[in-house]
Design a protein around this motif. Structure first.
Motif, PDB file in Angstrom:
ATOM      1  N   PHE A 122       0.862  -1.179   0.000  1.00  0.00           N
ATOM      2  CA  PHE A 122       0.000   0.000   0.000  1.00  0.00           C
ATOM      3  C   PHE A 122       0.905   1.238   0.000  1.00  0.00           C
ATOM      4  O   PHE A 122       1.698   1.432   0.931  1.00  0.00           O
ATOM      5  CB  PHE A 122      -0.910   0.013   1.226  1.00  0.00           C
ATOM      6  CG  PHE A 122      -2.071  -0.937   1.153  1.00  0.00           C
ATOM      7  CD1 PHE A 122      -3.360  -0.467   0.956  1.00  0.00           C
ATOM      8  CD2 PHE A 122      -1.871  -2.318   1.278  1.00  0.00           C
ATOM      9  CE1 PHE A 122      -4.430  -1.352   0.893  1.00  0.00           C
ATOM     10  CE2 PHE A 122      -2.931  -3.192   1.216  1.00  0.00           C
ATOM     11  CZ  PHE A 122      -4.223  -2.713   1.014  1.00  0.00           C
ATOM     12  N   LYS A 123       0.788   2.061  -1.040  1.00  0.00           N
ATOM     13  CA  LYS A 123       1.643   3.250  -1.162  1.00  0.00           C
ATOM     14  C   LYS A 123       1.341   4.236  -0.036  1.00  0.00           C
ATOM     15  O   LYS A 123       0.185   4.503   0.293  1.00  0.00           O
ATOM     16  CB  LYS A 123       1.401   3.934  -2.506  1.00  0.00           C
ATOM     17  CG  LYS A 123       2.334   5.083  -2.807  1.00  0.00           C
ATOM     18  CD  LYS A 123       3.724   4.562  -3.169  1.00  0.00           C
ATOM     19  CE  LYS A 123       4.654   5.699  -3.580  1.00  0.00           C
ATOM     20  NZ  LYS A 123       5.020   6.603  -2.500  1.00  0.00           N
ATOM     21  N   VAL A 124       2.414   4.772   0.544  1.00  0.00           N
ATOM     22  CA  VAL A 124       2.320   5.677   1.689  1.00  0.00           C
ATOM     23  C   VAL A 124       2.474   7.129   1.222  1.00  0.00           C
ATOM     24  O   VAL A 124       3.280   7.436   0.341  1.00  0.00           O
ATOM     25  CB  VAL A 124       3.412   5.351   2.728  1.00  0.00           C
ATOM     26  CG1 VAL A 124       3.455   6.411   3.823  1.00  0.00           C
ATOM     27  CG2 VAL A 124       3.178   3.983   3.315  1.00  0.00           C
ATOM     28  N   SER A 125       1.691   8.003   1.833  1.00  0.00           N
ATOM     29  CA  SER A 125       1.895   9.447   1.670  1.00  0.00           C
ATOM     30  C   SER A 125       1.586  10.114   2.998  1.00  0.00           C
ATOM     31  O   SER A 125       0.966   9.519   3.880  1.00  0.00           O
ATOM     32  CB  SER A 125       1.005  10.016   0.561  1.00  0.00           C
ATOM     33  OG  SER A 125      -0.361   9.828   0.876  1.00  0.00           O
ATOM     34  N   VAL A 126       2.014  11.364   3.137  1.00  0.00           N
ATOM     35  CA  VAL A 126       1.784  12.094   4.393  1.00  0.00           C
ATOM     36  C   VAL A 126       0.462  12.831   4.308  1.00  0.00           C
ATOM     37  O   VAL A 126       0.160  13.496   3.320  1.00  0.00           O
ATOM     38  CB  VAL A 126       2.928  13.086   4.673  1.00  0.00           C
ATOM     39  CG1 VAL A 126       2.603  13.943   5.892  1.00  0.00           C
ATOM     40  CG2 VAL A 126       4.226  12.319   4.891  1.00  0.00           C
ATOM     41  N   TYR A 168       6.131   2.008   1.384  1.00  0.00           N
ATOM     42  CA  TYR A 168       4.905   1.201   1.335  1.00  0.00           C
ATOM     43  C   TYR A 168       4.669   0.558   2.709  1.00  0.00           C
ATOM     44  O   TYR A 168       5.612   0.166   3.407  1.00  0.00           O
ATOM     45  CB  TYR A 168       5.024   0.073   0.310  1.00  0.00           C
ATOM     46  CG  TYR A 168       5.212   0.541  -1.113  1.00  0.00           C
ATOM     47  CD1 TYR A 168       4.124   0.714  -1.955  1.00  0.00           C
ATOM     48  CD2 TYR A 168       6.498   0.804  -1.611  1.00  0.00           C
ATOM     49  CE1 TYR A 168       4.293   1.130  -3.277  1.00  0.00           C
ATOM     50  CE2 TYR A 168       6.684   1.216  -2.918  1.00  0.00           C
ATOM     51  CZ  TYR A 168       5.574   1.385  -3.752  1.00  0.00           C
ATOM     52  OH  TYR A 168       5.753   1.795  -5.047  1.00  0.00           O
ATOM     53  N   VAL A 169       3.408   0.467   3.049  1.00  0.00           N
ATOM     54  CA  VAL A 169       2.982  -0.413   4.147  1.00  0.00           C
ATOM     55  C   VAL A 169       2.647  -1.766   3.526  1.00  0.00           C
ATOM     56  O   VAL A 169       2.020  -1.821   2.465  1.00  0.00           O
ATOM     57  CB  VAL A 169       1.756   0.169   4.885  1.00  0.00           C
ATOM     58  CG1 VAL A 169       1.032  -0.918   5.672  1.00  0.00           C
ATOM     59  CG2 VAL A 169       2.188   1.294   5.809  1.00  0.00           C
ATOM     60  N   VAL A 170       3.070  -2.838   4.180  1.00  0.00           N
ATOM     61  CA  VAL A 170       2.853  -4.182   3.641  1.00  0.00           C
ATOM     62  C   VAL A 170       1.865  -4.927   4.529  1.00  0.00           C
ATOM     63  O   VAL A 170       1.985  -4.923   5.763  1.00  0.00           O
ATOM     64  CB  VAL A 170       4.176  -4.971   3.556  1.00  0.00           C
ATOM     65  CG1 VAL A 170       3.929  -6.358   2.949  1.00  0.00           C
ATOM     66  CG2 VAL A 170       5.198  -4.202   2.729  1.00  0.00           C
ATOM     67  N   ILE A 171       0.888  -5.557   3.885  1.00  0.00           N
ATOM     68  CA  ILE A 171      -0.043  -6.430   4.637  1.00  0.00           C
ATOM     69  C   ILE A 171       0.115  -7.859   4.130  1.00  0.00           C
ATOM     70  O   ILE A 171       0.647  -8.096   3.027  1.00  0.00           O
ATOM     71  CB  ILE A 171      -1.513  -5.961   4.495  1.00  0.00           C
ATOM     72  CG1 ILE A 171      -2.011  -6.088   3.038  1.00  0.00           C
ATOM     73  CG2 ILE A 171      -1.669  -4.552   5.028  1.00  0.00           C
ATOM     74  CD1 ILE A 171      -2.661  -7.392   2.689  1.00  0.00           C
ATOM     75  N   THR A 209       2.902  -9.106   8.991  1.00  0.00           N
ATOM     76  CA  THR A 209       3.775  -7.940   8.806  1.00  0.00           C
ATOM     77  C   THR A 209       3.661  -6.913   9.920  1.00  0.00           C
ATOM     78  O   THR A 209       4.425  -5.949   9.957  1.00  0.00           O
ATOM     79  CB  THR A 209       3.426  -7.230   7.484  1.00  0.00           C
ATOM     80  OG1 THR A 209       2.118  -6.640   7.596  1.00  0.00           O
ATOM     81  CG2 THR A 209       3.460  -8.188   6.302  1.00  0.00           C
ATOM     82  N   GLY A 210       2.659  -7.100  10.807  1.00  0.00           N
ATOM     83  CA  GLY A 210       2.395  -6.085  11.822  1.00  0.00           C
ATOM     84  C   GLY A 210       1.335  -5.097  11.388  1.00  0.00           C
ATOM     85  O   GLY A 210       0.951  -4.209  12.153  1.00  0.00           O
ATOM     86  N   PHE A 211       0.859  -5.237  10.143  1.00  0.00           N
ATOM     87  CA  PHE A 211      -0.266  -4.443   9.639  1.00  0.00           C
ATOM     88  C   PHE A 211      -1.338  -5.414   9.130  1.00  0.00           C
ATOM     89  O   PHE A 211      -1.012  -6.453   8.558  1.00  0.00           O
ATOM     90  CB  PHE A 211       0.176  -3.526   8.495  1.00  0.00           C
ATOM     91  CG  PHE A 211       1.173  -2.485   8.902  1.00  0.00           C
ATOM     92  CD1 PHE A 211       0.754  -1.307   9.499  1.00  0.00           C
ATOM     93  CD2 PHE A 211       2.532  -2.680   8.695  1.00  0.00           C
ATOM     94  CE1 PHE A 211       1.673  -0.331   9.868  1.00  0.00           C
ATOM     95  CE2 PHE A 211       3.460  -1.722   9.060  1.00  0.00           C
ATOM     96  CZ  PHE A 211       3.031  -0.542   9.666  1.00  0.00           C
ATOM     97  N   VAL A 212      -2.603  -5.060   9.361  1.00  0.00           N
ATOM     98  CA  VAL A 212      -3.701  -5.952   8.991  1.00  0.00           C
ATOM     99  C   VAL A 212      -4.598  -5.277   7.971  1.00  0.00           C
ATOM    100  O   VAL A 212      -5.078  -4.150   8.179  1.00  0.00           O
ATOM    101  CB  VAL A 212      -4.527  -6.359  10.228  1.00  0.00           C
ATOM    102  CG1 VAL A 212      -5.773  -7.140   9.820  1.00  0.00           C
ATOM    103  CG2 VAL A 212      -3.671  -7.196  11.177  1.00  0.00           C
ATOM    104  N   HIS A 213      -4.804  -5.985   6.880  1.00  0.00           N
ATOM    105  CA  HIS A 213      -5.724  -5.541   5.821  1.00  0.00           C
ATOM    106  C   HIS A 213      -7.161  -5.716   6.305  1.00  0.00           C
ATOM    107  O   HIS A 213      -7.520  -6.759   6.869  1.00  0.00           O
ATOM    108  CB  HIS A 213      -5.419  -6.381   4.567  1.00  0.00           C
ATOM    109  CG  HIS A 213      -6.580  -6.929   3.841  1.00  0.00           C
ATOM    110  ND1 HIS A 213      -7.492  -6.159   3.155  1.00  0.00           N
ATOM    111  CD2 HIS A 213      -6.961  -8.221   3.642  1.00  0.00           C
ATOM    112  CE1 HIS A 213      -8.385  -6.952   2.582  1.00  0.00           C
ATOM    113  NE2 HIS A 213      -8.086  -8.202   2.856  1.00  0.00           N
ATOM    114  N   CYS A 214      -7.977  -4.703   6.129  1.00  0.00           N
ATOM    115  CA  CYS A 214      -9.360  -4.742   6.630  1.00  0.00           C
ATOM    116  C   CYS A 214     -10.349  -4.695   5.475  1.00  0.00           C
ATOM    117  O   CYS A 214     -10.375  -3.740   4.688  1.00  0.00           O
ATOM    118  CB  CYS A 214      -9.631  -3.551   7.552  1.00  0.00           C
ATOM    119  SG  CYS A 214      -8.744  -3.618   9.108  1.00  0.00           S
TER     120      CYS A 214
END
Length: 998
Positions: free
Chosen positions: A224-228, A262-265, A376-381
């Motif tokens: 998932f592409k990251v932006s501020v 990127y955040v990875v799920i 990954t420590g991140f969960v897709h919802c």
């Protein structure tokens, strides 16, 4: 006068009182048991028991099996335990009622009809619903008849002529009426949430309809592409930032750090990615920003890309992406506060042909269910397909923003979904469909994957179709377990959950106690009850919804007592099929509400609501039910903590205000001899019908009585052989009693006070045992009951008492006090053992009873347990006889050595000298009596010191035995060797036998 020793010794065998009985050692149960079944039916045993007046009712309520196949070993175990409960309580003085029942609605039966249609190339949807329902009814009816005969063959007693069926018109009327109580008390509502859904059967499933099997699933790591997120951190429009927005130094640093990041799920359900609406992280997890410094060939990662990952999982993630340890580095901490300032884009955002489907920014926030132990420590919802995510966004009031309807009832994506429309999660046979591959391929195409693979894990499947299930958001009808009930029955609490939890602890006894813990934890944590199913065969949800109203509107549901009464009356007369007849809505709403203003609901009730309601139309409504509509016992397998025990508790707490049972008894699963689950593919199944054909139903019943049913139990050929051996030993004991009671009359009965001590000792054992038997049966402890009876019969009786008293029974004068005492005890033993064992060995005890008490109306199953006789208990005598038994063990040990050396062939050839302490001599008191107990012709007692070389046992101090042969001649009638043999008128006999001959 001495007999002339030259006279030929006569044959004395015919003068002995040897056992006389036609009771065979070979039982021949498979051939003989059906005749007893016919006999019980002819004389109406069950109905005659109901005629006994003045008894306290005792009701075991039958958990209904599905009427859709032959019985398996679990059925046999279950029904036999129930039968033992009913029969034992009847014989303890209760009016023990048992109404067998069947579950006739629902998916298992409907699926069978659909299978028949598929074989014929017929489409169920083209068949009129009433016609389809009638086929289901006929199918269930046929299997009820088959299963009824199979249950009866096992010796199960009950009201077989009038069982309960959930498809009977009255039952359907009551089920509907019980549902309408939920409608009226405020717990019924329509909601939309993820439920377990079977694409194969196109319906929601309850937890009890799901089983877990290993499944190989795709695994993907998605970028998932990251932006501020700059919106909350604007100082003033100046020269820096987009559109001239200036950022704080901290935000500027974060912006620079996360460029190309990127955040990875990680997920095992790629098909849920099109429904992704958010990614969540954990507040207590350490996160880092990692940069790729090198890549192997054929890698999806690029040098310079950055990835946000949980520190505990980063190495594993990069390993799966095929990066070596020196091809990435950690460049910065990322705090939770910094994560909260970021925005994410779906990997399909802006993809050509996506029509903007995924262009919205994904929600990104902390959630309590995220861990750093896997992934990954991140969960897709995808809140439409996951309960934790659904509850998170429900509590945030954001469901409208995150719920999707991308997956249809058959597991296919909606037709207009870009890239994936018409793809299926499962194929038509329940295997892997084309949806997962399509999603993965598209993610690869747009550069959205970091890694992929496969994993084998436990996964929920429909227990009927055996196909995997999914979680799918769909409108369903629910009973709110935490909604306040408006019914005036708040003694146990104001909500279903409160009432259920209090009932578990305050109103119900649990066997075993672990059942309480299991059900309590389930009720404590369970969500609202999904009542609706999208099927045709069942009791419909008898309610109407107002057109144009929302489920949250107060007038969404039509709540009217008169409408409810009309529906119930129509079902009572013609069954639930009338709900589907044209004009039914107008008929029941006539004069009360405008039919055109309301929609009729056509979902059917969860079958667990059907069976959960049985307390109302069986316990409450039947003459052979209970006055308060509450059963004394519910008894089922441990899987019913999430099934029938569970649904009955919820249903009754919603309509009665409390649990519908006072006792819950649970049995485990039946495994093969190696402890493995039975399956046809392994060839380790045990079919009740085959056991009955080979051994007889009583052997199967005896196996049930011998196992600890509260745990998982084992069965197989070797175990059944052992069971059959136990049966033969017990049958031999009963045959001895029968044979030696030949001709016994009441005139022969010896009063207790005049009995000898050994007989009183046996009756002391009987008095102890009958307390244990009654207590065991009351606690449903059948293995405890049987083992105590079996040990008493085979050890105390066959190996000791019978062995000692054979001489008296065969050789004593017919009218001797000792023989009368012994025969009186045998008669008492007969009545105790046959009645105590009748709930277990129903056929064999009937055979034994009829051997003594034949007659057209005679039956052991019309008897009660004899009344306890506490005056038979003598602890002091019991203690003294324990001393005698210990000394006897030393004597028999000594004689056994002599037998092995072939010094003697029989213990009657011995005249042992027994050295004991003065205290022991005082206990024994009588050498002649002790000789009889040791089964020797003669015996001498001495308090002299134990001579060297005497036989002793380490655990019996103060006792030694010196062997000597008996002196005198062998009596030709009783075979004792005594000095007085040959001194009487009858040739070659002892004085006792001479008197017996007259």
């Amino acid at each position: 006068m001495c007999a002339d020793k030259t006279t030929e010794t006569p044959e004395y065998k015919d003068t002995l009182k040897l056992p006389q009985t036609d009771f065979p050692m070979r039982a021949g149960l498979p051939k003989r048991e059906p005749a007893w079944l016919e006999r019980w039916e002819k004389i109406g045993v069950y109905d005659r028991l109901r005629e006994k007046e003045g008894r306290t009712p005792f009701t075991l309520h039958d958990g209904p099996p599905y009427a859709n196949g032959h019985l398996h070993i679990g059925h046999a175990l279950n029904k036999t335990i129930k039968d033992m409960i009913v029969r034992s309580h009847q014989m303890m003085g209760f009016d023990a009622r048992y109404v067998p029942g069947w579950d006739c609605h629902g998916l298992p039966i409907e699926w069978k009809i659909e299978e028949k249609y598929r074989k014929k190339g017929k489409n169920k949807d083209n068949v009129p619903v009433v016609e389809f329902r009638q086929e289901c009814r006929a199918f269930a009816d046929e299997w009820v008849k088959i299963q009824r005969e199979e249950f009866k063959r096992l010796g199960i007693t009950g009201n077989w002529e009038d069982p309960y069926l959930t498809m009977n018109y009255h039952a359907e009327a009551v089920i509907a009426d019980e549902f309408m109580k939920f409608l009226m008390n405020g717990t019924l509502y329509q909601g939309s949430k993820p439920v377990m859904w079977s694409p194969m059967e196109k319906t929601a499933l309850a937890e009890a309809e799901v089983e877990y099997h290993d499944k190989e699933s795709f695994t993907i790591y998605v970028k998932f592409k990251v932006s501020v997120d700059q919106s909350e951190f604007v100082i003033e429009p100046t020269s820096r930032g987009g559109d001239g927005v200036q950022m704080t130094p901290h935000m500027e640093r974060l912006h620079d750090l996360t460029e190309d990041a990127y955040v990875v799920i990680w997920t095992t359900t790629p098909w849920t990615m099109p429904s992704n609406k958010a990614v969540v992280f954990g507040e207590d997890i350490a996160y880092g920003l990692y940069e790729v410094t090198g890549t192997p060939e054929e890698c999806w990662l690029k040098v310079g890309e950055k990835y946000l990952l949980a520190d505990n999982l980063a190495a594993d993630v990069f390993k799966r992406a095929r990066l070596a340890e020196d091809q990435y580095k950690r460049i910065s901490d990322i705090s939770v506060e910094e994560l909260e300032k970021l925005e994410l884009a779906h990997p399909l955002a802006g993809a050509e042909g996506s029509n903007g489907e995924w262009d919205d920014i994904r929600d990104f926030r902390a959630a309590p269910f995220v861990t750093d132990t896997e992934g990954t420590g991140f969960v897709h919802c995808a809140p439409s397909h996951g309960m934790e995510e659904f509850e998170l966004y429900r509590d945030l009031g954001m469901l409208e923003q995150v719920i999707t309807y991308n997956v249809m009832d058959d597991g296919g994506f909606r037709a207009d979904l870009p890239f994936f429309g018409g793809k299926y999660i499962l194929n038509r046979k329940g295997g892997e469909g084309d949806a997962n591959k399509a999603v993965i391929d598209k993610l690869v195409e747009v550069g959205g994957l970091l890694a992929r693979g496969k994993i084998k894990h436990s996964y929920p499947h429909s227990w009927r179709s055996k196909a995997p299930i999914i979680y799918r958001n769909t409108p369903q009808w629910f009973a709110g377990v935490d909604r306040k009930l408006d019914d005036g029955m708040g003694e146990m609490g104001d909500t279903i959950r409160e009432r259920a939890l209090r009932s578990i602890d305050e109103l119900v006894k649990w066997t075993p106690q672990t059942g309480r813990n299991r059900l309590y934890s389930m009720i404590e944590a369970r969500p609202d009850w999904v009542l609706s199913r999208q099927r045709a065969w069942g009791v419909p949800l008898t309610c109407f919804t107002k057109k144009g109203a929302l489920p949250t509107d107060a007038d969404f549901l039509l709540r009217n007592d008169e409408v409810n009464a009309r529906i119930k009356a129509a079902f009572e007369e013609n069954g639930a099929d009338v709900w589907y007849e044209d004009g039914f809505k107008a008929k029941v709403l006539d004069g009360i509400a405008d039919p055109e203003a309301y929609d009729q609901v056509f979902d059917v009730l969860d079958v667990w609501f059907d069976s959960g309601s049985t307390h109302a139309f069986v316990l409450r409504d039947r003459e052979d039910g209970t006055e308060d509509g509450i059963a004394d016992v519910y008894m089922e397998g441990t899987d019913q903590h999430r099934g029938w025990f569970h649904s009955s508790l919820l249903q009754a707490c919603g309509t009665k205000g409390r649990a519908p049972y006072r006792n819950v008894v649970t049995h485990g699963f039946t495994l093969d001899e190696k402890g493995m689950k039975m399956s046809k593919s392994l060839g380790n199944t045990i079919v009740p019908e085959e056991v009955v054909k080979q051994y007889g139903a009583d052997i199967l019943r005896l196996w049930v009585a011998q196992v600890d049913y509260t745990a998982d139990q084992r069965i197989g050929p070797e175990i059944l052989k052992g069971t059959a051996d136990s049966y033969r030993r017990l049958r031999n004991t009963m045959r001895f009693i029968l044979g030696n009671l030949d001709g016994f009359t009441e005139e022969e009965r010896m009063p207790y006070a005049q009995m000898t001590e050994l007989e009183k000792l046996m009756l002391d054992g009987v008095a102890q045992l009958e307390d244990e038997v009654r207590e065991g049966y009351a606690k449903f402890d059948f293995s405890g009951v049987f083992n105590k009876i079996f040990n008493f019969a085979t050890i105390n009786l066959s190996s000791m008492y019978f062995d000692i008293r054979k001489d008296v029974l065969y050789c004593d004068p017919v009218d001797s006090d000792l023989r009368r005492s012994c025969r009186t005890v045998l008669d008492i033993l007969f009545h105790r053992l046959t009645t105590w064992l009748a709930p277990i060995l129903v056929f064999t005890m009937e055979e034994i009873w009829l051997e003594r008490f034949p007659g057209d109306d005679s039956s052991i199953h019309l008897q009660d347990f004899p009344e306890p006789q506490p005056e038979w208990k003598h602890p002091e005598m019991r203690a003294r006889w324990q001393t005698l038994a210990s000394v006897r063990r030393v004597v028999t040990g000594c004689l056994e050595l002599e037998r092995k050396e072939k010094t003697i062939g029989s213990s009657l050839e011995a005249h042992p000298k027994v050295f004991v302490t003065p205290e022991i001599l005082e206990e024994i008191n009588n050498p002649k009596r002790f000789a009889d107990i040791c089964i020797t012709s003669q015996l001498e007692l001495s308090t002299d010191p134990i001579p060297e070389g005497a036989f002793t046992l380490e655990d019996v101090p103060g006792v030694g035995v010196v062997f000597a042969k008996a002196e005198g001649e062998k009596c030709q009638r009783c075979w004792k060797i005594l000095p007085d043999v040959g001194m009487f008128a009858n040739v070659g006999v002892c004085g006792r036998c001479n008197d017996a001959l007259g």
